[in-house]
Design a protein around this motif. Sequence first.
Motif: not given
Length: 368
Positions: A190, A192, A199, A227, A229
């Motif tokens: 993800p 962020t 992550q 949010g 990928k």
Amino acid sequence: MKNTMSVEHEKGCPLLCAAKGGKARTSTKKTVILSAAKDLLFAVTAVTLLMGFAPLLKAQNAAHPGARTVMDAHNCYPYYEWWYDRIDRALSAGTPLAIEQDLAWHTDAKTGKSWSIVTHSAPGYGNEPTMKQYFFERVRPIVEQALRDGNHGNWPLITLNLDFKTEEPEHLRAVFALLKEYQDWLTTAPRTADDATPQPLDVKPILVLTGESDAQEKVFYDEVPVGGKLLVFGAAHTTAEKDEMAAPEVLEPARATNYRRWWNNPWGVVEKGGQNKAGGWTKEDNMRLRALVEHAHQNGLWIRFYTLDGVDNKQDLSCHGWFSSYNFGSYAAAEARWRAALAAGVDYIASDQYEALGKFIQENTSQH
């Protein structure tokens, strides 16, 4: 996996039921039986839960630095009309493996149309294969079978290593768009707001790695919304061009980030002068190699070394399109480095000798 089993809600165990009249049985003998039954129930529950979670835990085993060593198929693409079978040769060595694809942005002089091609040199001629044709569609049967079978602890099966020969923003965005087409095949994380913290990976059959360039980070990380990928992971910045024999913490001073998760090295950081100037493999060489690997893994980075070739007959280099600068001078000399790299826990050993190195790793992995 959602767990619906708990001791508190377990049904159907006679020893845990209340006695007739609504009161629990309290005799010493039956209390001992009750206690033993509870212990047994806890043990059975624990084993059941561990068995249930084991595939999930095992599935992550291969997806972290230091977990395994794989053959990295260097320059795994055709040169003009020659050596078109390189990807077939690489895949014949078995999975897991890594496959390097060099990419350039080609513009047709007549039409003005541009696209990404797989090539060692830019700008190319326009008849080179695309990565969609040469790599993704070639590995489709392998990936689709893997998705049907599920992860048995060996994903990613294939690491796709991208080496960009040209970095036009439109080129990088075109490659990112191609990766989106195959997103269900790719290991992701993800995006962020905190880049400093890696992550957890959503592990799939393919892992995509790319270089340390900031231009690539801009497209592959900065332009991905929070949010979203991450589909590709960059290399850590290195200072090897200043002094290849500097201490590991000088060569690579930073820990892994959410985007930068691996460290790419020429063999010259292990043996000064690289392959052509390497003598016999020494204790000092081995200590240097292990220090580099340990530093990478302590910083949460996969580590790759390129390119470990060894031929006894120099004609084999030109016959196969291999570079003399990567030749240790003999197969035995290259094998000595393969053995040391495997024992040290190097994640990716790059070589042009796909079949030989792949076989060597498979035959010797159980010993480490």
